[in-house]
Design a protein around this motif. Structure first.
Motif, mmCIF file in Angstrom:
data_model
loop_
_atom_site.group_PDB
_atom_site.id
_atom_site.type_symbol
_atom_site.label_atom_id
_atom_site.label_comp_id
_atom_site.label_asym_id
_atom_site.label_seq_id
_atom_site.Cartn_x
_atom_site.Cartn_y
_atom_site.Cartn_z
ATOM 1 N N TYR A 69 0.726 -1.179 0.147
ATOM 2 C CA TYR A 69 0.009 -0.068 -0.150
ATOM 3 C C TYR A 69 0.925 1.116 -0.084
ATOM 4 C CZ TYR A 69 -3.007 -3.432 1.656
ATOM 5 O OH TYR A 69 -3.860 -4.848 1.986
ATOM 6 N N LYS A 129 -3.835 6.710 -3.772
ATOM 7 C CA LYS A 129 -3.849 5.727 -2.591
ATOM 8 C C LYS A 129 -3.599 4.369 -3.815
ATOM 9 C CE LYS A 129 -6.985 8.099 0.410
ATOM 10 N NZ LYS A 129 -8.420 8.026 0.785
ATOM 11 N N ILE A 139 -2.559 0.409 -4.232
ATOM 12 C CA ILE A 139 -2.721 -0.901 -3.685
ATOM 13 C C ILE A 139 -2.362 -2.167 -4.807
ATOM 14 C CG2 ILE A 139 -3.991 -2.874 -2.548
ATOM 15 C CD1 ILE A 139 -5.962 -0.555 -1.784
ATOM 16 N N VAL A 146 -8.102 0.663 5.203
ATOM 17 C CA VAL A 146 -7.633 -0.699 4.395
ATOM 18 C C VAL A 146 -7.732 -1.849 5.334
ATOM 19 C CG1 VAL A 146 -5.329 -1.635 3.575
ATOM 20 C CG2 VAL A 146 -6.134 0.590 2.966
#
Length: 151
Positions: free
Chosen positions: A31, A107, A109, A146
């Motif tokens: 992340y 953001k 991932i 998360v």
């Protein structure tokens, strides 16, 4: 000449790559939180290892017994953040060069097993209009989200 999207993707991939290098490829998910707003650049990175969500200095807590210990020294963490922030600066330059809006917040991932990558972009002012929270506080809030949602 490479298009804007290719260069943008390359820089995001570089951020993920340096985070994987830090954890010696032992993460299940990576992340990355990137912030660029009002002249301030900030980055944070986190992991999911063996279904445990951890900040970089805690990755050894998530490794199974018998695995070698990863060097989580502050120096290594800072080195990763320098690269992430350098990539953010390059994205900012790229956006200027191509006349694109620079995200104030990214953001990202990366799912190591599936190779899946997802990113969420925000173009509104976030931390510079908050008198209390720093970019790091917003990054930590996202990481809590998360963890709570098993993303």
């Amino acid at each position: 000449m490479k298009e804007f999207e290719d260069k943008f993707s390359e820089l995001q991939a570089d951020m993920i790559s340096i985070c994987m290098e830090f954890v010696e490829d032992k993460a299940d998910k990576v992340y990355v939180y990137a912030s660029c707003e009002e002249g301030m650049i900030s980055g944070r990175f986190y992991y999911c290892i063996n279904n445990t969500y951890v900040k970089p200095h805690k990755v050894n807590d998530a490794l199974e017994d018998g695995h070698q210990t990863i060097d989580v020294s502050p120096e290594r963490g800072v080195a990763v953040l320098k690269i992430i922030c350098g990539d953010i600066e390059e994205i900012e330059e790229l956006c200027k060069e191509y006349g694109r809006d620079m995200p104030t917040e990214m953001k990202m991932i990366y799912d190591v097993k599936s190779g899946g990558f997802q990113a969420e972009y925000n173009y509104d002012l976030v931390h510079s209009i908050d008198d209390v929270k720093t970019p790091g506080a917003f990054a930590d809030e996202w990481f809590e989200e998360v963890k709570n949602n098993n993303l």
